[in-house]
Write an enzyme that holds these catalytic residues in place. Structure first.
Site, PDB file in Angstrom:
ATOM      1  N   ASN A  10       0.605  -1.158   0.174  1.00 55.57           N
ATOM      2  CA  ASN A  10       0.291   0.051   0.679  1.00 55.57           C
ATOM      3  C   ASN A  10       0.563   1.119  -0.037  1.00 55.57           C
ATOM      4  O   ASN A  10       1.471   1.635   1.281  1.00 55.57           O
ATOM      5  CB  ASN A  10      -1.059  -0.169   1.256  1.00 55.57           C
ATOM      6  CG  ASN A  10      -1.882   0.949   1.311  1.00 55.57           C
ATOM      7  OD1 ASN A  10      -1.619   1.754   0.646  1.00 55.57           O
ATOM      8  ND2 ASN A  10      -2.357   1.550   2.505  1.00 55.57           N
ATOM      9  N   LYS A  12       0.221   4.188  -0.229  1.00 50.61           N
ATOM     10  CA  LYS A  12      -0.641   5.651   0.052  1.00 50.61           C
ATOM     11  C   LYS A  12      -0.801   6.616  -0.393  1.00 50.61           C
ATOM     12  O   LYS A  12      -0.591   6.719  -2.307  1.00 50.61           O
ATOM     13  CB  LYS A  12      -0.079   5.868   1.948  1.00 50.61           C
ATOM     14  CG  LYS A  12      -0.109   4.443   2.459  1.00 50.61           C
ATOM     15  CD  LYS A  12       0.607   5.061   4.264  1.00 50.61           C
ATOM     16  CE  LYS A  12       0.278   4.180   4.775  1.00 50.61           C
ATOM     17  NZ  LYS A  12       0.169   3.224   6.087  1.00 50.61           N
ATOM     18  N   HIS A  97      -9.519   1.135   5.372  1.00 44.40           N
ATOM     19  CA  HIS A  97      -8.254   1.421   5.607  1.00 44.40           C
ATOM     20  C   HIS A  97      -8.547   2.247   6.598  1.00 44.40           C
ATOM     21  O   HIS A  97      -9.194   3.352   6.259  1.00 44.40           O
ATOM     22  CB  HIS A  97      -6.860   1.916   4.586  1.00 44.40           C
ATOM     23  CG  HIS A  97      -5.246   1.384   5.166  1.00 44.40           C
ATOM     24  ND1 HIS A  97      -5.548   2.658   6.426  1.00 44.40           N
ATOM     25  CD2 HIS A  97      -4.669   1.360   4.826  1.00 44.40           C
ATOM     26  CE1 HIS A  97      -3.729   2.544   6.960  1.00 44.40           C
ATOM     27  NE2 HIS A  97      -3.776   1.612   5.633  1.00 44.40           N
ATOM     28  N   GLU A  99      -6.814   4.939   7.520  1.00 48.13           N
ATOM     29  CA  GLU A  99      -6.778   6.094   7.764  1.00 48.13           C
ATOM     30  C   GLU A  99      -7.831   6.948   6.391  1.00 48.13           C
ATOM     31  O   GLU A  99      -8.015   7.790   6.852  1.00 48.13           O
ATOM     32  CB  GLU A  99      -5.363   6.685   6.342  1.00 48.13           C
ATOM     33  CG  GLU A  99      -4.212   6.141   7.134  1.00 48.13           C
ATOM     34  CD  GLU A  99      -2.665   5.764   6.869  1.00 48.13           C
ATOM     35  OE1 GLU A  99      -2.088   5.537   5.103  1.00 48.13           O
ATOM     36  OE2 GLU A  99      -2.368   4.766   7.759  1.00 48.13           O
ATOM     37  N   GLU A 166      -5.293  -5.361  10.319  1.00 47.97           N
ATOM     38  CA  GLU A 166      -3.997  -3.972  10.955  1.00 47.97           C
ATOM     39  C   GLU A 166      -4.515  -2.837  12.286  1.00 47.97           C
ATOM     40  O   GLU A 166      -5.749  -2.321  12.220  1.00 47.97           O
ATOM     41  CB  GLU A 166      -4.447  -3.103   9.326  1.00 47.97           C
ATOM     42  CG  GLU A 166      -4.065  -3.596   8.648  1.00 47.97           C
ATOM     43  CD  GLU A 166      -3.765  -2.349   7.265  1.00 47.97           C
ATOM     44  OE1 GLU A 166      -2.187  -2.675   6.461  1.00 47.97           O
ATOM     45  OE2 GLU A 166      -4.329  -1.641   7.427  1.00 47.97           O
ATOM     46  N   GLY A 172       2.376   2.479  10.699  1.00 51.26           N
ATOM     47  CA  GLY A 172       3.996   3.208  10.839  1.00 51.26           C
ATOM     48  C   GLY A 172       4.146   4.080  12.036  1.00 51.26           C
ATOM     49  O   GLY A 172       5.045   4.205  11.719  1.00 51.26           O
ATOM     50  N   SER A 212       3.323  -2.327  10.408  1.00 50.75           N
ATOM     51  CA  SER A 212       4.658  -2.555  10.571  1.00 50.75           C
ATOM     52  C   SER A 212       5.240  -3.391  10.816  1.00 50.75           C
ATOM     53  O   SER A 212       6.286  -4.167  11.043  1.00 50.75           O
ATOM     54  CB  SER A 212       5.500  -2.060  11.928  1.00 50.75           C
ATOM     55  OG  SER A 212       5.080  -1.153  12.488  1.00 50.75           O
TER      56      SER A 212
HETATM   57  C1  PEP Z   1      -0.475   0.319   6.230  1.00 50.50           C
HETATM   58  O1  PEP Z   1      -1.391   1.249   5.967  1.00 50.50           O
HETATM   59  O2  PEP Z   1      -1.423  -0.164   5.471  1.00 50.50           O
HETATM   60  C2  PEP Z   1       0.816  -0.347   7.020  1.00 50.50           C
HETATM   61  C3  PEP Z   1       0.389  -1.659   7.175  1.00 50.50           C
HETATM   62  O3  PEP Z   1       1.465   0.255   6.749  1.00 50.50           O
HETATM   63  P1  PEP Z   1       2.806   0.150   7.027  1.00 50.50           P
HETATM   64  O4  PEP Z   1       3.207  -1.261   6.967  1.00 50.50           O
HETATM   65  O5  PEP Z   1       3.854   1.382   7.067  1.00 50.50           O
HETATM   66  O6  PEP Z   1       2.808   0.193   9.183  1.00 50.50           O
END
Ligand code: PEP
Length: 250
Positions: A10, A12, A97, A99, A166, A172, A212
């Site tokens: 992803n 973003k 997601h 976000e 998630e 992040g 992460s």
């Molecule tokens: C995400 O935004 O779907 C995600 C898992 O981000 P990160 O791997 O940077 O934590």
């Protein structure tokens, strides 16, 4: 039941045309051994999907969008329909997601409608769920995720839909849940998917872990029972890191 692992990147709101080089490099590194073990897709910003189409196809990679509108078209300035993503070359789309849920106030009902739109257009939705830190600390992680699955997964969804767990606090941040916490949540998620779709369907649904994931922790996280792949944010921007995550399957 064997489920083919899926590793999805992803991007973003990151990536310009120059970033297509990374997709090219991912394809070059996606060798036969890895292809035999895992499916890889990249979800770049919508502006890059049509431009990435041939490059991704040459490398054996799939493409996905990061969101879609529930309607197929019409007066929705700034939005993108699932049909448009499909036309541009996507075969997947991320919906719900965290976000999107936090920045745009998307509800479970919105996410369900977007997932249904994806299916209507011939895309596979990757339906995201996950608790906040406060919810986990209050002991509500399972009930929150259970309610999100109930509310966001179309009741008539076919078994090729993908669910991504998630935890919001792991996205992040460099923080990850313990392997035991991931195992507990993924087993619970599968049971809730089964309650919604019925046994035959739920055993085929791939449940990704996201938050992460990087090359150094991928092997541990991806070997947990009921973890059928990863949704990768930051570590998917560079081919070396993204392929490093996927190599956990080799
Ligand atoms: C995400 O935004 O779907 C995600 C898992 O981000 P990160 O791997 O940077 O934590």
């Amino acid at each position: 039941m064997t489920r083919r692992p899926l590793v999805a990147g992803n991007w973003k709101m990151n990536g310009l045309r120059a970033s297509l080089n990374e997709i090219e490099a991912m394809g070059a590194a996606y060798d036969e051994a890895l292809r035999a073990r895992a499916e890889l897709i990249v979800c770049p910003p919508a502006t890059l999907i049509a431009l990435a189409r041939d490059i991704a196809a040459r490398g054996g990679l799939g493409l996905g969008g990061q969101d879609c509108h529930a309607a197929p078209g019409g007066a929705h300035t700034g939005d993108i329909s699932a049909e448009m993503l499909r036309d541009a070359g996507a075969s997947y789309v991320i919906v719900g997601h965290s976000e999107r849920r936090s920045d745009h106030g998307e509800t479970d009902a919105d996410v369900e409608a977007k997932a249904a739109a994806a299916l209507r257009a011939g895309l596979t939705p990757i339906i995201c769920v996950g608790e906040t830190r406060a919810e986990r600390e209050a002991g509500e992680a399972l009930s929150v995720v259970g309610a999100q699955i109930e509310g966001s997964l179309p009741a008539d969804a076919p078994s090729h839909v993908v669910v991504a767990y998630e935890p919001v606090w792991a996205i992040g941040t460099g923080l990850t849940p313990t392997a035991d916490d991931v195992a507990e949540m993924h087993a619970f998620a599968r049971a809730r998917i089964e309650a919604r779709l019925g046994r035959g369907g739920s055993e085929q649904v791939r449940i990704l872990y996201g938050g992460s994931v990087k090359p150094s922790n991928a092997r541990e996280l991806l070997s947990v029972a009921n973890v059928d792949g990863a949704l990768v944010g930051g570590a998917s921007l560079a081919a070396k890191e993204f392929i490093g995550v996927a190599r956990a399957y080799c």
